[in-house]
Scaffold this motif. Structure first.
Motif, mmCIF file in Angstrom:
data_model
loop_
_atom_site.group_PDB
_atom_site.id
_atom_site.type_symbol
_atom_site.label_atom_id
_atom_site.label_comp_id
_atom_site.label_asym_id
_atom_site.label_seq_id
_atom_site.Cartn_x
_atom_site.Cartn_y
_atom_site.Cartn_z
ATOM 1 N N SER A 5 -7.928 60.862 -11.585
ATOM 2 C CA SER A 5 -8.296 60.441 -10.232
ATOM 3 C C SER A 5 -8.602 61.632 -9.329
ATOM 4 O O SER A 5 -9.094 61.465 -8.219
ATOM 5 C CB SER A 5 -7.180 59.604 -9.598
ATOM 6 O OG SER A 5 -6.112 60.421 -9.212
ATOM 7 N N VAL A 6 -8.314 62.882 -9.796
ATOM 8 C CA VAL A 6 -8.485 64.043 -8.915
ATOM 9 C C VAL A 6 -9.912 64.186 -8.395
ATOM 10 O O VAL A 6 -10.125 64.270 -7.186
ATOM 11 C CB VAL A 6 -8.004 65.342 -9.606
ATOM 12 C CG1 VAL A 6 -8.468 66.559 -8.847
ATOM 13 C CG2 VAL A 6 -6.477 65.343 -9.660
ATOM 14 N N HIS A 8 -12.221 62.011 -8.146
ATOM 15 C CA HIS A 8 -12.539 60.865 -7.294
ATOM 16 C C HIS A 8 -11.919 61.042 -5.905
ATOM 17 O O HIS A 8 -12.572 60.845 -4.889
ATOM 18 C CB HIS A 8 -12.042 59.577 -7.945
ATOM 19 C CG HIS A 8 -12.230 58.378 -7.080
ATOM 20 N ND1 HIS A 8 -13.478 57.881 -6.778
ATOM 21 C CD2 HIS A 8 -11.346 57.613 -6.409
ATOM 22 C CE1 HIS A 8 -13.345 56.836 -5.975
ATOM 23 N NE2 HIS A 8 -12.064 56.654 -5.737
ATOM 24 N N THR A 9 -10.660 61.436 -5.869
ATOM 25 C CA THR A 9 -9.955 61.597 -4.591
ATOM 26 C C THR A 9 -10.633 62.668 -3.740
ATOM 27 O O THR A 9 -10.888 62.459 -2.546
ATOM 28 C CB THR A 9 -8.481 61.995 -4.850
ATOM 29 O OG1 THR A 9 -7.877 60.968 -5.628
ATOM 30 C CG2 THR A 9 -7.719 62.188 -3.560
ATOM 31 N N ARG A 12 -14.153 61.553 -2.624
ATOM 32 C CA ARG A 12 -14.075 60.553 -1.545
ATOM 33 C C ARG A 12 -13.728 61.225 -0.222
ATOM 34 O O ARG A 12 -14.339 60.946 0.810
ATOM 35 C CB ARG A 12 -13.013 59.506 -1.917
ATOM 36 C CG ARG A 12 -12.963 58.308 -0.979
ATOM 37 C CD ARG A 12 -11.786 57.404 -1.299
ATOM 38 N NE ARG A 12 -10.541 58.164 -1.226
ATOM 39 C CZ ARG A 12 -9.465 57.916 -1.957
ATOM 40 N NH1 ARG A 12 -9.459 56.930 -2.834
ATOM 41 N NH2 ARG A 12 -8.369 58.643 -1.819
ATOM 42 N N LEU A 13 -12.747 62.142 -0.262
ATOM 43 C CA LEU A 13 -12.342 62.833 0.965
ATOM 44 C C LEU A 13 -13.485 63.696 1.506
ATOM 45 O O LEU A 13 -13.745 63.711 2.714
ATOM 46 C CB LEU A 13 -11.095 63.681 0.683
ATOM 47 C CG LEU A 13 -10.431 64.373 1.876
ATOM 48 C CD1 LEU A 13 -10.118 63.383 3.000
ATOM 49 C CD2 LEU A 13 -9.164 65.087 1.431
ATOM 50 N N TYR A 73 -7.130 69.154 2.315
ATOM 51 C CA TYR A 73 -7.947 68.507 3.357
ATOM 52 C C TYR A 73 -8.624 69.571 4.240
ATOM 53 O O TYR A 73 -9.837 69.523 4.476
ATOM 54 C CB TYR A 73 -7.074 67.564 4.198
ATOM 55 C CG TYR A 73 -7.704 67.173 5.502
ATOM 56 C CD1 TYR A 73 -8.770 66.262 5.545
ATOM 57 C CD2 TYR A 73 -7.258 67.720 6.706
ATOM 58 C CE1 TYR A 73 -9.368 65.912 6.753
ATOM 59 C CE2 TYR A 73 -7.845 67.381 7.909
ATOM 60 C CZ TYR A 73 -8.905 66.477 7.931
ATOM 61 O OH TYR A 73 -9.489 66.147 9.116
#
Ligand SMILES: N=c1c2ncn([C@@H]3O[C@H](COP(=O)(O)OP(=O)(O)OP(=O)(O)O)[C@@H](O)[C@H]3O)c2ncn1[C@@H]1O[C@H](COP(=O)(O)O)[C@@H](O)[C@H]1O
Length: 109
Positions: A5-6, A8-9, A12-13, A73
């Motif tokens: 999922s890395v 993808h995460t 997406r961010l 982030y």
């Protein structure tokens, strides 16, 4: 262990952050930060990195995970502020895959 999922995460961010460019700074932290310019985004990234360092030194794993999320982030915000796509960073990591850091350092001469 790999985490499928890395990408993808992070993708997406990064897409969310890109979509905040020019958005209302009153309703979005990202838009507020981007509106302050790349230098401020870089400064904020540095602050978050220091907070993560402090938790790493202390050894509180839950707090370190939380601070590391802040770092990722704010890294993406800093990249967006300078129009560097996440794909460029991932491509650089892929390029390095399989090259030992020790070998690479020795090759620098
Ligand atoms: N992942 C994050 C994220 N991580 C941290 N932050 C914010 O980053 C800010 C930094 O917090 P700090 O306490 O360090 O900073 P501060 O409040 O200015 O405190 P000081 O500078 O005074 O120390 C806080 O407002 C956090 O909420 C984030 N804000 C947004 N996101 C992601 O970005 C998306 C879009 O957010 P908006 O742009 O706000 O819509 C969200 O859905 C999230 O997925």
């Amino acid at each position: 262990m790999t985490n499928p999922s890395v990408p993808h995460t992070l993708d997406r961010l990064a897409a969310t952050i890109a979509a905040r460019k020019g958005a209302d700074p009153e309703s979005s932290w990202t838009a507020k930060l981007l509106a302050k310019g790349p230098e401020k985004c870089a400064e904020k990234f540095g602050e978050e990195a220091i907070e993560a360092i402090i938790e790493a030194v202390k050894g509180d794993r839950a707090k370190l995970a939380s601070e590391a999320a802040d770092v990722l982030y704010h890294l993406l915000v800093m990249l967006a502020a300078r129009d560097v796509p996440l794909a460029d960073v991932l491509a650089e990591l892929d390029r390095r895959d399989g090259t030992s850091g020790i070998v690479e350092k020795a090759a620098r001469g």
